[in-house]
Structure formats: structure tokens, C-alpha cells
Design a protein around this motif. Structure first.
Motif, PDB file in Angstrom:
ATOM      1  N   PRO A   8    -128.787  47.600  37.100  1.00 49.28           N
ATOM      2  CA  PRO A   8    -128.555  48.411  36.210  1.00 49.28           C
ATOM      3  C   PRO A   8    -128.913  48.186  34.895  1.00 49.28           C
ATOM      4  CG  PRO A   8    -126.789  46.885  37.123  1.00 49.28           C
ATOM      5  CD  PRO A   8    -127.897  46.610  38.026  1.00 49.28           C
ATOM      6  N   SER A   9    -129.014  49.090  34.124  1.00 53.99           N
ATOM      7  CA  SER A   9    -129.147  49.176  32.484  1.00 53.99           C
ATOM      8  C   SER A   9    -128.844  50.338  31.864  1.00 53.99           C
ATOM      9  CB  SER A   9    -130.705  48.807  32.560  1.00 53.99           C
ATOM     10  OG  SER A   9    -131.281  48.932  31.038  1.00 53.99           O
ATOM     11  N   SER A  10    -128.291  50.089  30.734  1.00 50.14           N
ATOM     12  CA  SER A  10    -128.094  51.340  29.803  1.00 50.14           C
ATOM     13  C   SER A  10    -129.272  51.750  29.115  1.00 50.14           C
ATOM     14  CB  SER A  10    -126.935  51.065  28.900  1.00 50.14           C
ATOM     15  OG  SER A  10    -127.315  49.622  27.896  1.00 50.14           O
ATOM     16  N   SER A  11    -130.137  51.116  29.172  1.00 54.83           N
ATOM     17  CA  SER A  11    -131.528  51.378  28.405  1.00 54.83           C
ATOM     18  C   SER A  11    -132.281  53.003  28.807  1.00 54.83           C
ATOM     19  CB  SER A  11    -132.620  50.232  28.528  1.00 54.83           C
ATOM     20  OG  SER A  11    -133.869  50.866  27.973  1.00 54.83           O
ATOM     21  N   VAL A  12    -132.431  53.534  27.712  1.00 54.45           N
ATOM     22  CA  VAL A  12    -133.084  54.820  27.831  1.00 54.45           C
ATOM     23  C   VAL A  12    -134.575  54.874  28.494  1.00 54.45           C
ATOM     24  CG1 VAL A  12    -131.683  55.772  26.163  1.00 54.45           C
ATOM     25  CG2 VAL A  12    -133.998  55.249  25.795  1.00 54.45           C
ATOM     26  N   LEU A  13    -134.918  53.367  28.553  1.00 56.65           N
ATOM     27  CA  LEU A  13    -136.247  53.265  29.064  1.00 56.65           C
ATOM     28  C   LEU A  13    -136.192  52.448  30.438  1.00 56.65           C
ATOM     29  CD1 LEU A  13    -138.448  52.149  25.922  1.00 56.65           C
ATOM     30  CD2 LEU A  13    -138.307  54.641  26.995  1.00 56.65           C
ATOM     31  N   ARG A  14    -135.252  52.612  31.028  1.00 57.57           N
ATOM     32  CA  ARG A  14    -135.081  51.890  32.473  1.00 57.57           C
ATOM     33  C   ARG A  14    -136.231  52.620  33.534  1.00 57.57           C
ATOM     34  NH1 ARG A  14    -128.830  53.825  32.304  1.00 57.57           N
ATOM     35  NH2 ARG A  14    -129.048  55.990  32.328  1.00 57.57           N
ATOM     36  N   LYS A  15    -136.625  52.093  34.163  1.00 62.91           N
ATOM     37  CA  LYS A  15    -137.647  52.474  35.034  1.00 62.91           C
ATOM     38  C   LYS A  15    -137.220  52.432  36.596  1.00 62.91           C
ATOM     39  CE  LYS A  15    -141.566  50.688  32.507  1.00 62.91           C
ATOM     40  NZ  LYS A  15    -140.672  49.917  31.388  1.00 62.91           N
ATOM     41  N   GLN A  16    -137.853  53.519  37.278  1.00 65.72           N
ATOM     42  CA  GLN A  16    -137.318  53.719  38.843  1.00 65.72           C
ATOM     43  C   GLN A  16    -138.251  52.800  39.522  1.00 65.72           C
ATOM     44  OE1 GLN A  16    -138.235  57.471  40.908  1.00 65.72           O
ATOM     45  NE2 GLN A  16    -136.059  57.829  40.879  1.00 65.72           N
ATOM     46  N   PRO A  17    -137.769  52.176  40.490  1.00 64.90           N
ATOM     47  CA  PRO A  17    -138.518  51.260  41.468  1.00 64.90           C
ATOM     48  C   PRO A  17    -139.489  52.092  42.123  1.00 64.90           C
ATOM     49  CG  PRO A  17    -136.297  50.646  41.487  1.00 64.90           C
ATOM     50  CD  PRO A  17    -136.242  52.147  40.908  1.00 64.90           C
ATOM     51  N   PRO A  18    -140.828  51.781  42.402  1.00 63.70           N
ATOM     52  CA  PRO A  18    -141.700  52.337  42.933  1.00 63.70           C
ATOM     53  C   PRO A  18    -141.159  52.691  44.414  1.00 63.70           C
ATOM     54  CG  PRO A  18    -142.590  50.197  42.238  1.00 63.70           C
ATOM     55  CD  PRO A  18    -141.513  50.479  41.749  1.00 63.70           C
ATOM     56  N   PHE A 109    -143.180  54.763  32.856  1.00 64.90           N
ATOM     57  CA  PHE A 109    -142.935  54.686  31.341  1.00 64.90           C
ATOM     58  C   PHE A 109    -141.376  54.385  31.195  1.00 64.90           C
ATOM     59  CE2 PHE A 109    -146.974  56.752  31.412  1.00 64.90           C
ATOM     60  CZ  PHE A 109    -147.751  55.911  30.474  1.00 64.90           C
ATOM     61  N   GLY A 110    -140.712  54.946  32.304  1.00 72.55           N
ATOM     62  CA  GLY A 110    -139.287  54.904  31.865  1.00 72.55           C
ATOM     63  C   GLY A 110    -138.496  56.176  31.947  1.00 72.55           C
ATOM     64  N   ALA A 423    -152.840  60.819  32.455  1.00 74.24           N
ATOM     65  CA  ALA A 423    -154.103  60.292  32.307  1.00 74.24           C
ATOM     66  C   ALA A 423    -153.601  58.696  31.850  1.00 74.24           C
ATOM     67  CB  ALA A 423    -154.728  60.759  31.444  1.00 74.24           C
ATOM     68  N   ALA A 424    -152.518  58.577  30.856  1.00 78.16           N
ATOM     69  CA  ALA A 424    -152.183  57.196  30.544  1.00 78.16           C
ATOM     70  C   ALA A 424    -151.544  56.477  31.390  1.00 78.16           C
ATOM     71  CB  ALA A 424    -151.269  57.565  29.295  1.00 78.16           C
ATOM     72  N   GLY A 425    -150.971  57.334  32.571  1.00 79.09           N
ATOM     73  CA  GLY A 425    -150.136  56.557  33.501  1.00 79.09           C
ATOM     74  C   GLY A 425    -151.095  55.859  34.575  1.00 79.09           C
ATOM     75  N   VAL A 426    -152.273  56.291  34.559  1.00 76.42           N
ATOM     76  CA  VAL A 426    -153.294  55.866  35.707  1.00 76.42           C
ATOM     77  C   VAL A 426    -153.804  54.410  35.037  1.00 76.42           C
ATOM     78  CG1 VAL A 426    -155.721  55.972  36.432  1.00 76.42           C
ATOM     79  CG2 VAL A 426    -154.163  57.910  36.648  1.00 76.42           C
ATOM     80  N   VAL A 427    -154.136  54.229  33.672  1.00 80.06           N
ATOM     81  CA  VAL A 427    -154.431  53.034  33.233  1.00 80.06           C
ATOM     82  C   VAL A 427    -153.404  51.961  33.223  1.00 80.06           C
ATOM     83  CG1 VAL A 427    -155.446  52.149  31.007  1.00 80.06           C
ATOM     84  CG2 VAL A 427    -156.078  54.456  31.645  1.00 80.06           C
ATOM     85  N   VAL A 428    -151.957  52.422  32.642  1.00 80.02           N
ATOM     86  CA  VAL A 428    -151.023  51.451  32.759  1.00 80.02           C
ATOM     87  C   VAL A 428    -150.744  51.025  34.041  1.00 80.02           C
ATOM     88  CG1 VAL A 428    -148.615  51.222  32.161  1.00 80.02           C
ATOM     89  CG2 VAL A 428    -150.290  52.653  30.547  1.00 80.02           C
ATOM     90  N   MET A 429    -150.539  51.889  35.336  1.00 81.22           N
ATOM     91  CA  MET A 429    -150.043  51.601  36.349  1.00 81.22           C
ATOM     92  C   MET A 429    -151.186  50.558  37.206  1.00 81.22           C
ATOM     93  SD  MET A 429    -149.065  53.741  39.788  1.00 81.22           S
ATOM     94  CE  MET A 429    -150.449  54.429  40.223  1.00 81.22           C
ATOM     95  N   ARG A 430    -152.672  50.718  36.746  1.00 80.42           N
ATOM     96  CA  ARG A 430    -153.397  49.806  37.112  1.00 80.42           C
ATOM     97  C   ARG A 430    -153.389  48.443  36.819  1.00 80.42           C
ATOM     98  NH1 ARG A 430    -158.676  51.670  38.675  1.00 80.42           N
ATOM     99  NH2 ARG A 430    -158.493  53.629  39.719  1.00 80.42           N
ATOM    100  N   VAL A 431    -152.539  48.242  35.506  1.00 77.72           N
ATOM    101  CA  VAL A 431    -152.407  47.036  34.896  1.00 77.72           C
ATOM    102  C   VAL A 431    -151.189  46.213  35.394  1.00 77.72           C
ATOM    103  CG1 VAL A 431    -152.190  45.710  32.676  1.00 77.72           C
ATOM    104  CG2 VAL A 431    -153.651  47.444  32.793  1.00 77.72           C
TER     105      VAL A 431
END
Length: 507
Positions: A8-18, A109-110, A423-431
Motif C-alpha cells: 500500500p502506498s499513497s504515492s501517485v507514482l505507485r506501480k502495478q505489479p506485473p 512508470f506508475g 517506446a520509452a517503456g520498452v527501454v525502461v522495462m528491459r533495464v
């Protein structure tokens, strides 16, 4: 199988688990019935991408903006969209969810960025359905006249109108909303019939037009630069700053036209919204996406070459370019073929747009960012019936109450904005997530995704300043709605997290 729940988090950038996406077929979340095979996905792409661009957009841009260079505009837009399709293919093969770019962004990205992308997709799809429904009405009115059907004057005020109340627009949206509500299987059967009919009509246009082809009509390419007439689309890109002034034709006109032509290729990205309902999605969705886009690019270029080759671009009627080209060569019988092809084409576009919008809204509601009632599935058809009715109703209201035709570039803007994040997501997810299984990988990573992002940004800069302004206002409104509603009702909010854990342990 355990389900990985985000802390749980109140952050607006919390991420959904894959795992919330990769476990959709076996997990606790609402699931959609699998109905699409690979060929269905290709037809889905052909259904939405082949429409107004074939029968209207190419001729208008050739006449006003790019001249014979519109052929190059289709190539440029096609290459850029193909790069974006490769990026979509990788993410869709890794996270097969009906939310498409919205869901990918949520994981990578959140939440706030996911909402922004989802809000952009809502703008794109909802407005596109209203725009194409209006075009459908105008084409239907013209087709009836071409077939000798007389529309009574009392009825003529309410059909084929660019704005205001329109019966044909209302009819097509009601009819296709009903089909979508009956389930994806019925929709795809109807789509197969309509797409085959549309391809037959397009084939006739290419074959007959090729018999009257004159290579001299393709020159000069590019056409010499001219001052733009009032109301004609021009570029606001850095290119226009170099050439100076509001001009058309030349290379600036070719690039300006390419930005608008992205409207014609909208559709390959919508195949990703069918991922959750596709058999063997990690393999079939990427293949369906890329194959349909390549076919569409070839078809569009073939029609553009034949059209410009039949008649000098300055003699084309900007409203009915193919008809005017055939009429100039005493081939008026092709008018009826074009009418039928246009009606079939626009019908399939609306159908796929409604299906895709339903799936995006369903996903956002399932995550709590929109009212959860929109994620309810009908007990009989296993389709998001509430979302379908809400989307169909909204499309009807927008089409009847808003002058939507001048806003078609907003559809392109919403799409290109999502392309950037994918496009940005591909690069970030690979890392960040290198070990997630992928059914498809973008070659030459990170070069091609970065190139895709840069070229997408270039297309966005070629859209006019009014489009940018309206899009900015739409985004501000969207962020406000998220802060007031979505942030507190999200499934990743602490109170929702507690309910999810309780539900899981009860199972």
C-alpha cells in the motif's frame, strides 16, 4: 498460485505489479473470454486502419498540403508507425492486458502516468468514434444520392450534417454499440464480412485506376513551396521555422501531411486492447499487429499512387478525390464502388473503436481509477456491458452536441502521446524487468525505441498549435479528476489493498 500485491502506498507514482497483468488468465481479477485467433487480430487491424484515409484524407492532403509528395507522407508515417508497432508488440507480448498502453505505463512508470495515458486514450478513441460516425453519415447521404435515392427535404436537414443533430450518425452508433454489447465473437464475425467487402472495393479502385495511370502526374515531387490558403493545415514544427511563414507543399508540406496521416494508421495499437481476449497472446498479438500494419501501409500507398497518377493533384476535389479522379477520366461507374467501399470502411472503423474504448475503460475501472461498476461483466456474454453502454452513449452525445470534424487532429495527438510512453517503456522495462518472459523483442534495443520516440515527437510537432492547446487543457482536467477521484479509489490505495488481501485470504 500466489498473487503479488503491490504494497500500500499513497504515492501517485505507485506501480502495478506485473503479475497483476501476467496472471489475468488465472488470477482473481475480472477476466474476459478468449475469442480472437491470429487471423482475427489481423482483420481487427485492417478493420480500423482502412477507412477515411483511403477515401478522403489522402486526396485532401494531396490537393492542399503535399501534392504528389503525399505518397512520401504515407511512407514516412508508415515507417514511424511501424517502429511504434514493434514497441507495442514487445509490451503486449509481455503484459497481455486489455488496457494496452495504459496498463503498460501502470507497471513501468506508475499510476499517475498511467492515468494520463488512459485519459489520452479516452480522448483518442471517444473522439475518433464521433468523428468517423459523422463522416459515415455524410458518406451515406452522398451514396444514397449516387444510387438515385431521393432524400425528402424534411429529412435532409437531419442527415449528412457536419454538426448538430444527425439521424444517420445516431443510427450507426446505436447499431454498432448494440453489436459490441452482444459480445466480441459477434463483433468479429461482422468485422470479417465488412472487411472482405471493403478490400474487394479497394482492389477494384487500384486495378481500374492503374489502367489510366500517367507518371507525369507524379511530378514535381516535392511540389514547389506556396503560401498556405486560409484553413489549410500547415506545420508548426522546427521545419516551418526554417522555411518561414505559413506555407504548404515542399518538404514542409510532406512532413505536415505525414503528421495528419497518422490518423489513417491508428489501429495497430488497438490490437493490443484485444490481448486479454486473444489465444496465445504473447505470440499472436505481436504478429497480428505487425502483419496488419504492413498490409495497410502497402494498400494506402497503392491507392495514393493510383489516385495521384490518374489526375494532377491540383484538379482533385478535396472532398471527394477518388470520385473526381475517376470522373475526369469518364469512369463515373466507379463512384458506386467507392461509395460502397467508403461505407464499409467507415463502419469497421467505428466498430473497432467502440470495442477498443470499451476495453480501455474496463481496465481503468477494474483498477479503481474509474467507477468499478464499469468493470462488471455480463453473466451471459462475459463482456463489459456497462462500459459498452456508457461509451456508446457518450459517443452519441459528443457526436450530436460537439462540432467534432475540426478536432480530428486531437485523435492523432492522443495516439502519438501514447506512442511516446510505449517506446520509452520498452527501454525502461528491459533495464528494470529483464527477466519477464517476452513473446517478442524489439530488435536493436535501445536504438529503435529511441528512434521511435524521436520520430513520434517530430510528428507531434507537425500538428497545429490549436491541437496542442486543446490537448493541454484536456490533460489538466484529467489530472484534476485523478487527484479528486482516482487516487483515493485506486486498487493500490491502502484501503483497497486491505480489501484485496482480505479477499485473497478468504479464498
Amino acid at each position: 498460485m500466489s498473487i503479488d500485491l503491490q504494497q500500500p502506498s499513497s504515492s501517485v507514482l505507485r506501480k502495478q505489479p506485473p503479475t497483476d497483468l501476467t496472471n489475468l488468465r488465472t488470477g482473481f481479477r475480472h477476466r474476459l473470454r478468449q475469442v480472437y485467433v491470429r487471423s482475427d487480430l489481423v482483420v481487427l487491424g485492417l478493420g480500423v486502419m482502412i477507412g477515411g484515409g483511403i477515401f478522403n484524407l489522402a486526396g485532401r492532403l494531396a490537393h492542399n498540403t503535399a501534392g504528389p509528395g503525399v505518397i512520401l507522407s504515407f511512407m514516412i508515417a508508415g515507417i514511424i508507425c511501424l517502429l511504434a508497432a514493434l514497441c507495442y508488440a514487445e509490451l503486449a507480448s509481455t503484459m497481455p492486458s486489455s488496457g494496452s498502453a495504459y496498463s503498460f505505463t501502470y507497471v513501468i512508470f506508475g499510476e499517475l502516468w498511467a492515468w494520463i495515458i488512459g485519459w489520452a486514450l479516452i480522448l483518442e478513441l471517444q473522439l475518433a468514434a464521433a468523428v468517423v460516425a459523422r463522416l459515415w453519415s455524410m458518406n451515406m447521404t452522398r451514396a444514397l444520392e449516387d444510387f438515385g435515392v431521393v432524400i425528402p427535404p424534411s429529412l435532409g436537414r437531419f442527415v449528412g450534417q457536419g454538426e448538430g443533430f444527425d439521424l444517420f450518425t445516431l443510427f450507426i452508433l446505436l447499431a454498432l454499440t448494440a453489436i459490441v454489447a452482444q459480445g466480441a465473437r459477434l463483433g468479429v464475425k461482422a468485422l470479417w464480412v465488412l472487411v472482405i467487402g471493403k478490400l474487394v472495393a479497394i482492389g477494384a479502385v487500384i486495378v481500374v485506376g492503374a489502367t489510366r495511370f500517367d507518371v507525369d502526374n507524379l511530378t514535381p515531387m516535392p511540389t514547389p513551396v506556396q503560401e498556405a490558403a486560409a484553413g489549410v493545415h500547415t506545420s508548426v514544427s522546427p521545419w516551418s521555422m526554417i522555411i518561414g511563414g505559413e506555407t504548404v507543399f515542399g518538404w514542409g508540406g510532406i512532413f505536415a501531411a505525414a503528421g495528419v496521416i497518422a490518423f489513417a494508421y491508428i489501429g495497430f495499437d488497438l490490437i493490443a486492447t484485444a490481448s486479454e481476449e486473444a489465444e496465445d497472446a504473447p505470440r499472436n498479438v505481436p504478429q497480428g499487429m505487425i502483419r496488419s500494419l504492413v498490409l495497410v501501409i502497402l494498400i494506402y500507398i497503392a491507392v495514393a499512387v493510383v489516385m495521384v497518377g490518374m489526375s494532377p493533384h491540383e484538379k482533385l476535389n478535396k472532398d471527394t478525390p477518388l470520385v473526381s479522379a475517376f470522373d475526369s477520366l469518364n469512369l463515373g461507374f466507379m463512384t458506386k464502388v467507392i461509395d460502397i467501399g467508403a461505407m464499409l470502411g467507415l463502419t469497421t472503423v467505428i466498430l473497432v473503436l467502440l470495442v477498443s474504448q470499451t476495453r480501455v475503460v474496463f481496465s481503468m475501472a477494474r483498477d479503481g481509477l474509474l467507477p468499478r461498476g464499469l468493470a462488471e461483466l455480463s453473466s451471459h456474454y462475459r463482456t463489459p456491458s456497462m462500459a459498452t453502454l456508457a461509451i456508446g452513449g457518450t459517443a452519441i452525445v459528443i457526436s450530436q452536441a460537439v462540432p467534432v470534424l475540426p478536432l480530428e487532429q486531437l485523435v492523432v495527438m492522443g495516439t502519438l502521446f501514447a506512442f511516446l510512453f510505449v517506446a520509452a517503456g520498452v527501454v525502461v522495462m528491459r533495464v528494470r524487468m529483464p527477466h519477464l518472459p517476452r513473446g517478442f523483442r524489439v530488435p536493436l534495443n535501445p536504438v529503435l525505441p529511441i528512434l521511435s520516440a524521436l520520430l513520434t515527437l517530430w510528428l507531434m510537432l507537425n500538428l497545429d498549435w490549436k491541437t496542442w492547446m486543446i490537448f493541454g487543457i484536456w490533460m489538466v482536467v484529467g489530472v484534476a479528476i485523478y487527484l479528486v477521484y482516482g487516487r483515493r479509489h485506486s486498487m493500490l490505495a491502502p484501503q483497497s489493498y486491505s480489501r484485496r488481501r482480505g479477499g485473497r485470504h478468504a479464498r
